[in-house]
Design an enzyme around this catalytic site. Structure first.
Site, PDB file in Angstrom:
ATOM      1  N   GLY A  14      54.425   4.973  55.585  1.00 35.64           N
ATOM      2  CA  GLY A  14      55.789   5.334  55.953  1.00 35.64           C
ATOM      3  C   GLY A  14      55.915   6.171  57.214  1.00 35.64           C
ATOM      4  CB  ILE A  15      58.168   9.046  57.930  1.00 39.33           C
ATOM      5  CG1 ILE A  15      59.478   8.308  57.640  1.00 39.33           C
ATOM      6  CG2 ILE A  15      58.363  10.060  59.051  1.00 39.33           C
ATOM      7  CD1 ILE A  15      60.580   9.200  57.078  1.00 39.33           C
ATOM      8  NE  ARG A  35      49.898  10.816  45.312  1.00 35.14           N
ATOM      9  CZ  ARG A  35      51.033  10.875  44.656  1.00 35.14           C
ATOM     10  NH1 ARG A  35      51.188  11.783  43.718  1.00 35.14           N
ATOM     11  NH2 ARG A  35      52.011  10.037  44.903  1.00 35.14           N
ATOM     12  CG  ASP A  54      47.894  15.641  44.260  1.00 32.20           C
ATOM     13  OD1 ASP A  54      48.876  16.262  44.735  1.00 32.20           O
ATOM     14  OD2 ASP A  54      47.926  15.053  43.177  1.00 32.20           O
ATOM     15  CB  VAL A  55      50.125  18.389  49.115  1.00 33.75           C
ATOM     16  CG1 VAL A  55      49.629  17.712  50.373  1.00 33.75           C
ATOM     17  CG2 VAL A  55      51.343  17.687  48.527  1.00 33.75           C
ATOM     18  N   GLY A  83      56.070  13.660  50.546  1.00 38.01           N
ATOM     19  CA  GLY A  83      57.282  13.948  49.789  1.00 38.01           C
ATOM     20  C   GLY A  83      57.587  12.816  48.826  1.00 38.01           C
ATOM     21  CE1 TYR A 145      63.030  13.495  49.196  1.00 43.06           C
ATOM     22  CE2 TYR A 145      65.307  13.589  49.927  1.00 43.06           C
ATOM     23  CZ  TYR A 145      63.985  13.290  50.173  1.00 43.06           C
ATOM     24  OH  TYR A 145      63.609  12.796  51.404  1.00 43.06           O
TER      25      TYR A 145
END
Ligand code: NDP
Length: 251
Positions: A14-15, A35, A54-55, A83, A145
């Protein structure tokens, strides 16, 4: 010439993947801390590296960042991009859904910011960009979120103020809607309507992930050296238009 190290959390897709591409083009040695290997395992001309992380694992964030410094050199740039979201009305939201999002979107950002920030402070040099969202202003059906994305703005301004005199700059980018993971998930589940969203965006289109990456590139560059604790909205005008969408554009 030695390339400076930039870590992008959630950088395998993604981003985050686009941010990695852009920072690699800017000359950084980019590490996607994610991950799963994701896109870094496929076509990868920019040579983005992958480290499993894994944050939400606070200790692992510090350990992996230490390993990256040992192997590749000082962390010059951190982009807190990882996120997730869960769509559900507040009255039905389970505590597990709430805390899963908070763990990634807020605790994960804090852990990475602290682990990278401490290292940057010892050298008196570094830049951090946190990815927030236009949803930080409030977003029905996405309470955890929206809440975490607002908290990220508070953390960004606080860190930007605390570390400004010590050579470490912290800023945020708040993207509008981009056709990647968290947005697609909402459209696929039917909780986000593409037509309704487009009618609310003054630019009348979604953002390209590369447009978010361009803002990150600016915020880690010397061009933004007097910016600390700011949140840059890259949203096609979404946050400045509180009117009802026009039936017809004025000539
Ligand atoms: P994606 O789901 O496409 O990519 C997110 C990446 O982060 C995935 O690779 C994901 O891995 C990874 N990730 C998730 N949880 C963790 C974790 N605990 N530790 C490490 N990596 C993790 O999302 P987007 O590219 O759409 O979103 C990127 C960021 O931009 C997010 O912070 C999002 O909130 C924000 N944003 C997105 C917008 C949009 O419209 N798309 C709008 C505004 C903000 P996995 O696949 O395993 O979950």
């Amino acid at each position: 010439m030695t390339r400076l190290v930039a870590i992008v959390t959630g950088g395998s897709a993604g981003i985050g993947w686009e941010i990695g591409q852009r920072l690699a083009a800017d000359g950084y040695l980019v590490v996607a801390a994610d991950r799963v290997p994701g896109l870094t395992a496929g076509e990868n001309p920019a040579g983005i590296l992958w480290r499993e992380l894994d944050v939400t694992d606070h200790a692992a964030v510090d350990r992996v960042f230490g390993e990256i410094e040992d192997d590749l050199g000082p962390i010059e740039v951190l982009v807190n991009n990882a996120g997730i979201q869960r769509h559900r009305g507040l009255e039905d939201l389970t505590f597990d859904e709430w805390s899963t999002v908070v763990d990634v979107n807020l605790h994960g950002v804090f852990s990475a910011l602290q682990a990278a920030g401490r290292r940057m402070l010892t050298r008196g040099e570094g830049r951090i960009v946190n990815i927030s969202s236009i949803s930080s202003r409030g977003s029905a059906g996405r309470a955890p979120y929206a809440t975490t994305k607002a908290a990220v703005i508070g953390l960004t301004s606080t860190a930007g103020a605390e570390w400004a005199a010590r050579g470490v700059r912290v800023n945020a980018v708040a993207p509008g809607y981009v056709d990647t993971g968290v947005f697609r998930q909402g459209v696929e589940q039917g909780t986000l309507s593409l037509d309704t969203i487009l009618s609310r965006i003054p630019a009348q289109r979604l953002a390209e992930a590369s447009e978010i990456a361009a803002a990150v590139s600016f915020l880690v560059s010397e061009e933004s050296r007097y910016m600390n604790g700011q949140t840059l909205y890259v949203d096609g005008g979404f946050m400045v238009d509180y009117g009802v969408p026009l039936a017809k554009r004025p000539a």
